[in-house]
Design a protein around this motif. Structure first.
Motif, mmCIF file in Angstrom:
data_model
loop_
_atom_site.group_PDB
_atom_site.id
_atom_site.type_symbol
_atom_site.label_atom_id
_atom_site.label_comp_id
_atom_site.label_asym_id
_atom_site.label_seq_id
_atom_site.Cartn_x
_atom_site.Cartn_y
_atom_site.Cartn_z
ATOM 1 N N CYS A 21 0.779 -1.179 0.039
ATOM 2 C CA CYS A 21 -0.097 0.120 0.161
ATOM 3 C C CYS A 21 1.010 1.259 0.120
ATOM 4 N N PHE A 71 0.203 3.794 -2.471
ATOM 5 C CA PHE A 71 -1.016 4.412 -2.412
ATOM 6 C C PHE A 71 -0.934 5.349 -1.347
ATOM 7 N N ILE A 72 -0.155 5.185 -0.262
ATOM 8 C CA ILE A 72 -0.071 5.914 0.869
ATOM 9 C C ILE A 72 0.602 7.266 0.271
ATOM 10 N N PHE A 97 -1.587 8.873 -1.701
ATOM 11 C CA PHE A 97 -2.673 9.722 -0.934
ATOM 12 C C PHE A 97 -2.190 11.127 -0.407
ATOM 13 N N LEU A 114 -2.608 13.263 -3.426
ATOM 14 C CA LEU A 114 -4.227 13.518 -3.164
ATOM 15 C C LEU A 114 -4.627 14.666 -2.287
ATOM 16 N N ILE A 115 -4.044 14.593 -1.023
ATOM 17 C CA ILE A 115 -4.478 15.590 0.128
ATOM 18 C C ILE A 115 -4.115 16.903 -0.508
ATOM 19 N N THR A 151 -0.791 14.729 -9.003
ATOM 20 C CA THR A 151 -0.949 13.851 -8.162
ATOM 21 C C THR A 151 -0.863 12.349 -8.816
#
Length: 1489
Positions: free
Chosen positions: A756, A759-760, A763, A766-767, A813
């Motif tokens: 993950c 993805f972290i 993320f 994404l933030i 992103t």
């Protein structure tokens, strides 16, 4: 006839030379004519291979032929030279002829007479044949008075008959068995049997002499050998008897059966009398049958002497139990010396030494010679020597005849004054011959038989002297007697091939023919046929006789003395241990990583190894994956904080970080550490490494070096520290585990988090995107205090001013997520593959990566499931996706697309466009490293494979040099070299025998390689940081000098306007990287404001050319970009040349470049270049210069000649192509294949390769064809196109709105026009169409069509006008060129693409809802009468009213070729043709439009 001066001189010289040669020949009394060689004819009657029992004489034929070839090759093929006493010379050769007798006596005599008495060219000399036919052959030759020279016949009887013309080069055959019989007596043989063939003089005389020796000399002098049996057989009598008894039946088969019976009886008789040695005189076939008779009786002989057969390799291969058989030969290849003291070397002038003769024979016949071959060659050699000696004493100057004249013609005048013909002189000289040859010493006695040498006794031996079974292929004929000529030692008695095998526990007695004996108590024998019994060694004991082995002490125990009988005496050996400290019980070997003192001591683990506390599990020592966690202080002992199997886990209350377990500290601090690690990884991957390529390369080194460091290669501590530091950049979540928060944290949790991790990181990005979206929403009105407050935090997150900026943030992103996959790829691959690697720990299969997990358990199934998902999504899926994405970008030529650059640019932007696939190579290299680490188990093999991968990568990198910046190529090359040094050092550290001093030197060597990498990295990093700082400072100075200042922009016609830049985004940044930032910084840092304004002007001038999405940027795949890249790459000084060139020079250059581009560069992609492909590259430049300078007539000659050359070389297609090029004078236009049939196509390609192939070629090069047909040239660029300002769009929209409300739809197509303020105005120069058009019910009115009745033009005062093309449709320019109207306002922002507000439906003359559109038509130059294919529509409605302004975003550029149509008949579309994709207009001007 006329001659040149040189020709007359040559003719005179030739005449003089001819007269001189004639004079010399006359003076030499015919010497010149005597140079033709004399040919002596020699013949032999020999049995062909497989035609009879005497076919072994084919070996003699090889010797005769080899002699004739050697003589014929002398003196440049003229043969052997004889110089007479008067200086005259003759050359002679031998012509050898062989006849086949089929192994029959009668046929032999017939063929021999044919050779001697045939009318034409009878033979002069008869070379000897098989001993079988020796007697008849000598009689025939004696009667014919021709020399009969034997190579292989030794019986005295042949020579004692007083024949005048019979000679023999071999020694007496009676000496054959002499040395063998003497050795039998000396070796203690008691009984002997003799058998021979009585109807052949050779076999009979040989064995008769052996019988005499056995009965007289040996009995009297030695007194040991007793002759028990003598027997004879007469094949002639047997054959005649069988023919009489069985008329009409082939006698050969019956003869063989009779012989087998007789030999069987002889073998039985020998066995009955306990005969120990046999002497047999026969030939190959009967000798083989005799051996087989003894084999059938299984009767062993201590010595077996047999003539002829055992001297031949093929006989040995075809005969069972032929080993150790004795025989005799006239010559052996091992002979080197002769004479009484064996010191005179064997040598002659024709063949040299015996070794040389063997080499000659091997070259010609591909096999070593036998004694028959050597004897045959010796016959010819000695005859040649006799001929030389004979005629060297005679006058030869006046002789000019043939061989018959020389031998039988008038006698020559010789030194002795005797009147003898040449043949008689040769016979007499041969009789007196005394000569050393490779064969031996040749000297004849009164019977004309050679007495200068003795036979050599041979024995069939293998490579070993031990009595063991030897295959026939390993046997060879070796000289054993006399000792001074032997190359092997005599084996006597021979081994017993029929001896009963002594089983284990027995031994072979000294007499190998005696029975086996049992071993005594306390001894044993461990194999069959042991020649002795051994005492039981320490560790074994025995108390019984006849044992094949001693009783073994329990495993890994031994006795302190030999011959022990009690198990209680068995104790543990050193480095072994018994878990319960007992004697007489098995001891366990001390495992690697442990210390065992023996005598029942407990096993003690060494540092870095672990032993279980349970007594039952102490038999195995395990290497700890964390070697520092295992102190080696005793069973089950771990370092403080570590626990579990192999100390792989942390105790409760401890957490794992950097390969150690630390006591839990404050959870807040730990949280900060965790966040710092993840954020640090994120910043390192997403921010730093993508901005600084050197950091990205260092990450690649760290990850690959960490793989090398994981190999078990006995790394020294210093390098382990280096690898530990590299592990920080491996993006492995294993370096810090949150066990203080969650005590049950396990390996599968680590695995899941590792999967993950991308993805972290994504993320986090994404933030940032969500925060940017929120800020944009909150900052709708930039004039408010809230917006100004938010701008204070732009150092954390820049406030997006438009939807385009927010879209760009989304692209970044996506790029952050994808790059996170790339940077964690190698670690995820290790995790995934490690899930399938297990090891045995005390009988339990556990996971290597986590010994706490048993393979096959539910936890392991979870891990394998995660691994399968990771392999599918990451290990395999990501490279496949990268391949697809790069291929897609390449096929669409979208590398320069802004979205692609932001999202996927990290995959290819740093590489040259030709090597865009380099990022995929990086992934493949990483996965290969992991596969080697996980699935190859031998450390040396692992490092060898990794070194091979690194070498291949280095070769590929050196070949391609893929990076755009050369310094990155250097850095990456040093990276690979550093990895290669690490592999080499690891392999040397792995060696057990490397001294400590050398290890220290090696460690320094490896660290030096790492230091070199670090030094180059630091230099590169500092250089990049300096460049970044200089770029930022340049931009700061640029913005400070330009922003919010009125600048007068002067147009080409002398008029101008005042403009103001209010935002930093309006300031072009392209030129900061075009020139060396250090150069620009030094030039601008102390300059005045005027200099900076000029820099701004230059930036605006060049920004469209320097942008990444420019048509000629390094990311462009267009032909024009490739053309300029290749041109500047070959001629980098072209920049300076064009900078200082005057207008005329530049025009000449532009004309040349245009011609070169259109007629050469483009066409070479679809046309053949036949001359180029057959020309040597070294001479291309000179030939090109000549072609440019040659006169027309010379050039015409060259063309015609090359056409003829292609036809002569059978390249008709190239010839025809070249002829058509000449007819067309090198130029023509090409059309697209869908515009006509083959017969209407004007190009040459269709005629050469056919229409189908032509269509395929052109379909793959459509863009090139369009450029060729339209002659666009290399000077075209979108930056030259006209800019349409917002006023154009406002005017078009307002007039369309008014027309729709008035119901002005009488004409459904046509240009919108108004008097005094026309919507369209056509520029006068060639360029791009700017205008507007109606689109109603699918009908488009083309404003570029001059024939349209409603073609009204317009002009905007603020627009920069360029030319309109004669034919074709305009195309939008890049986004970066923005309109310069109303720059003092802050209301400029972009409307996001894809926004389509609801229409209000007012004034719809068709009923229903009218959706007016302002459309950007993206239509590049196209073929005539081809409709536009790409139209993008932007709706304007209620939502646009709410916004302060409207602008077409960069996402609506020309690369988006699509048109949105409405099915309603009431749809009316206003299409405005523009060339500026980012258009700004205040919303109050488009209200209601």
């Amino acid at each position: 006839m006329t001659h040149t001066r040189g020709g007359r001189w040559a003719a005179s010289a030739a005449s003089t030379a001819s007269l001189l040669i004639i004079a010399l020949c006359a003076w030499g009394a015919g010497r010149c004519g005597a140079q033709e060689p004399i040919v002596f004819r020699a013949g032999a009657v020999l049995t062909e291979r497989g035609h009879g029992p005497t076919d072994e004489m084919q070996e003699a034929r090889e010797g005769y032929e080899l002699f004739a070839m050697r003589v014929g090759a002398l003196h440049d093929g003229r043969g052997f030279r004889v110089v007479g006493r008067d200086g005259g010379r003759i050359f002679f050769k031998f012509r050898f002829e062989s006849r086949d007798d089929g192994g029959a006596e009668k046929r032999h005599r017939r063929e021999l007479r044919e050779l001697l008495h045939r009318p034409r060219d009878p033979v002069h000399f008869v070379f000897g044949s098989h001993p079988e036919f020796a007697e008849s052959e000598t009689r025939i030759c004696e009667k014919a008075k021709r020399l009969n020279y034997h190579c292989c016949v030794g019986p005295e009887e042949i020579y004692r008959q007083g024949h005048k013309y019979v000679f023999g080069v071999t020694a007496s055959n009676t000496k054959y068995p002499e040395l063998a019989l003497r050795s039998m007596a000396l070796k203690g043989l008691k009984s002997l049997a003799v058998i021979h063939r009585s109807d052949n003089v050779f076999t009979r005389t040989t064995c008769e002499y052996a019988i005499t020796l056995a009965n007289e000399r040996f009995m009297k002098q030695v007194g040991r050998v007793s002759l028990k049996i003598t027997d004879t057989y007469n094949i002639t009598e047997i054959r005649e008897s069988l023919e009489r008894q069985n008329p009409g039946v082939p006698a050969r088969a019956l003869e063989e059966a009779e012989l087998r019976t007789r030999f069987q009886n002889f073998a039985m008789e020998a066995k009955r009398h306990d005969v120990e040695g046999v002497v047999a005189c026969g030939f190959t076939s009967d000798g083989r049958m005799l051996v087989e008779a003894f084999n059938e009786e299984k009767y062993p002989l201590k010595s077996f002497f047999l003539t002829v057969g055992p001297t031949k390799k093929d006989w040995i291969l075809q005969t069972n139990n032929s080993a150790y058989m004795l025989s005799a030969v006239q010559w052996h290849r091992a002979q080197k010396y002769t004479g009484d003291d064996r010191t005179v070397p064997l040598r002659d002038d024709l063949f040299g030494t015996p070794k040389h003769y063997v080499d000659y024979h091997n070259v010609i016949y591909a096999k070593p010679p036998t004694y028959l071959s050597a004897g045959a060659s010796a016959v010819g050699l000695t005859l040649m020597l006799a001929i030389n000696e004979t005629f060297s004493k005679c006058n030869l100057a006046e002789f000019a005849g043939s061989a018959d004249d020389l031998l039988f013609g008038p006698p020559l005048k010789c030194r002795d004054g005797r009147v003898l013909d040449g043949y008689e002189r040769i016979r007499l000289q041969l009789k007196e011959l005394d000569q050393l040859t490779f064969f031996g010493h040749v000297r004849f006695n009164k019977d004309q038989r050679n007495i200068g040498m003795d036979p050599v006794t041979t024995q069939v031996l293998g490579d070993t002297d031990e009595c063991e079974e030897i295959s026939p292929g390993e046997l060879g004929v070796e000289a054993v007697l006399p000792l001074d000529l032997a190359n092997r030692e005599l084996r006597m008695p021979a081994c017993n091939p029929f001896r009963t095998t002594c089983r284990p526990g027995q031994m072979v007695p000294s007499d190998i023919f005696a029975s086996c004996r049992d071993c005594y108590i306390g001894t044993f024998s461990v194999g069959n046929d042991s020649d002795h019994c051994d005492s039981c060694p320490p560790g074994m004991y025995n108390n019984r006789t006849g044992q094949s082995k001693c009783k073994v002490c329990p495993e890994n125990t031994h006795t302190l003395e030999s011959n022990r009988t009690s198990i209680e005496d068995c104790v543990c050996k050193l480095n072994f241990f018994e878990p319960r400290n007992r004697t007489g019980h098995p001891c366990l070997p001390c495992p690697d990583g442990a210390r065992c003192d023996g005598n029942g001591a407990w096993v003690e683990p060494l540092k870095g190894y672990w032993v279980a506390e349970d007594v039952e599990e102490r038999s195995t020592v395990y290497e700890c994956s964390l070697r520092s966690a295992c102190p080696g202080e005793g069973p089950g002992q771990c370092r403080e904080g570590h626990a579990g199997r192999m100390c792989d886990a942390c105790q409760k209350g401890y957490f794992y970080v950097f390969d150690r377990c630390f006591r839990c500290i404050s959870k807040r601090v730990l949280t900060v550490l965790f966040v710092f690690l993840i954020v640090g990884w994120y910043m390192l991957n997403v921010v730093i490494s993508k901005s600084l390529p050197s950091v990205d390369i260092l990450l690649s080194w760290a990850q690959l070096a960490n793989v090398i460091g994981d190999l078990d290669l006995s790394w020294p501590l210093t390098l382990e520290i280096v690898f530990g530091v590299a592990n920080l950049m491996d993006f492995d979540v294993d370096i810090m585990e949150p066990t203080c928060f969650y005590s049950d944290w396990s390996y599968e949790d680590n695995f899941f988090v590792q999967l993950c991790l991308p993805f972290i990181m994504g993320f986090f990005a994404l933030i940032g995107y969500l925060v940017a979206s929120l800020l944009k929403f909150l900052a709708k009105n930039p004039d408010t205090k809230r917006y100004q407050f938010l701008r204070m935090f732009q150092f954390l997150q820049r406030v997006p001013r438009s939807q385009a900026e927010l879209d760009a943030k989304w692209d970044m992103t996506v790029a952050a997520f994808l790059s996170s996959i790339e940077v964690t790829y190698i670690t995820i691959a290790k995790y995934c593959f490690d899930a399938f690697k297990c090891r045995d720990v005390h009988g339990v299969m556990v996971l290597c990566a986590s010994p706490e997990i048993e393979c096959g358990s539910s936890k392991h199934n979870v891990v394998r499931g995660l691994a399968a998902a990771g392999i599918l999504f990451y290990v395999i899926g990501f490279p496949l996706w990268v391949s697809w994405r790069l291929s897609s970008l390449r096929s669409r030529q979208a590398f320069a697309d802004p979205v692609a650059l932001r999202r996927y640019g990290f995959l290819y932007r740093r590489y040259e466009l030709e090597y865009f696939w380099t990022g995929l190579v990086v992934l493949v290299r990483r996965v290969l490293f992991v596969l080697v680490l996980v699935f190859v188990h031998n450390a040396a093999f692992q490092v060898a494979l990794l070194a091979a991968i690194i070498i291949c990568s280095l070769m590929l990198h050196v070949y391609s040099a893929p990076y755009v910046d050369t310094y990155l190529d250097w850095l990456f090359s040093i990276l690979l070299i550093s990895l290669l040094i690490e592999c080499f050092g690891g392999l040397m550290f792995y060696a057990d025998n490397l001294p400590n001093a050398n290890k220290g030197i090696l460690e320094v060597f490896v660290l030096s390689g790492l230091f070199l990498l670090v030094a180059v990295f630091v230099y590169t990093f500092v250089r990049e940081m300096k460049k970044k700082v200089e770029i930022l400072e340049i931009r700061r100075m640029h913005c400070r000098a330009v922003l919010n200042k009125d600048v007068f922009e002067e147009d080409a016609d002398g008029t101008g306007r005042w403009e103001r830049k209010t935002r930093s985004s309006q300031v072009s940044r392209e030129l900061t990287c075009t020139f060396n930032p250090n150069f620009v910084y030094k030039a601008l840092k102390d300059s005045d404001e005027e200099m900076l304004l000029r820099w701004d002007k230059l930036s605006d001038m060049l920004k469209e050319y320097m942008a990444d999405r420019s048509e000629t940027s390094y990311l462009s795949l267009k032909p024009v970009a490739k053309f300029w890249r290749k041109l500047v790459e070959r001629f980098p000084e072209l920049i300076d040349f064009l900078t200082v060139a005057d207008e005329d020079t530049r025009n000449d250059f532009k004309s040349f470049a245009t011609k070169l581009y259109n007629d050469f560069y483009l066409k070479k992609n679809i046309e053949s270049a036949p001359i180029f492909r057959v020309l040597n590259w070294r001479d291309r430049a000179p030939l090109a210069q000549w072609l440019a300078m040659a006169e027309e007539k010379d050039l015409v000659f060259f063309r015609e000649f090359m056409v003829d050359m292609y036809r002569a070389a059978k390249f008709p297609g190239a010839a025809e192509d070249m002829e058509m090029k000449i007819r067309d004078k090198g130029g023509h236009e090409l059309a697209s294949p869908d515009e006509g049939k083959a017969q209407h196509f004007p190009g040459r390609l269709a005629r050469l390769c056919g229409w189908n192939e032509f269509v395929r070629v052109l379909s793959n090069n459509t863009h090139i064809l369009e450029e060729i047909n339209e002659k666009r040239g290399p000077l075209r660029h979108t930056a030259k196109k006209q800019i349409m300002t917002q006023a154009m769009v406002v005017t078009a929209a307002a007039k369309f709105r008014a027309a729709s409300k008035r119901g002005a739809m009488e004409k459904k197509s046509g240009a919108v026009s108004h008097k005094g303020d026309s919507l369209l105005q056509r520029p006068q120069e060639e360029g791009i169409v700017v205008g507007a058009q109606f689109v109603a019910d699918g009908q488009v009115a083309d404003p570029s069509n001059r024939n349209e009745p409603h073609d009204h033009a317009w002009r905007n005062r603020d627009a920069e006008h360029t030319s309109v093309p004669e034919r074709g449709i305009g195309r939008a320019i890049p986004t970066s060129e923005q309109p310069r109207t109303n720059r003092g306002s802050d209301s400029h922002s972009e409307v996001p693409s894809g926004v389509h507000p609801e229409c209000d439906g007012d004034g719809n003359p068709f009923g229903g809802c009218i959706e007016p559109h302002i459309s950007l038509i993206n239509m590049g130059p196209a073929a005539p009468q081809r409709p536009a294919t790409g139209v993008y529509h932007q709706s304007w409605g209620s939502e646009s009213k709410a916004n302060n302004q409207v602008r077409m975003s960069s996402a609506q550029r020309g690369s988006h070729r699509w048109q949105r149509r409405h099915q309603s008949m009431g749809n009316l579309v206003l299409t405005v043709v523009v060339d500026e994709p980012e258009l700004s207009m205040p919303s109050d001007q488009v209200d209601g439009s």
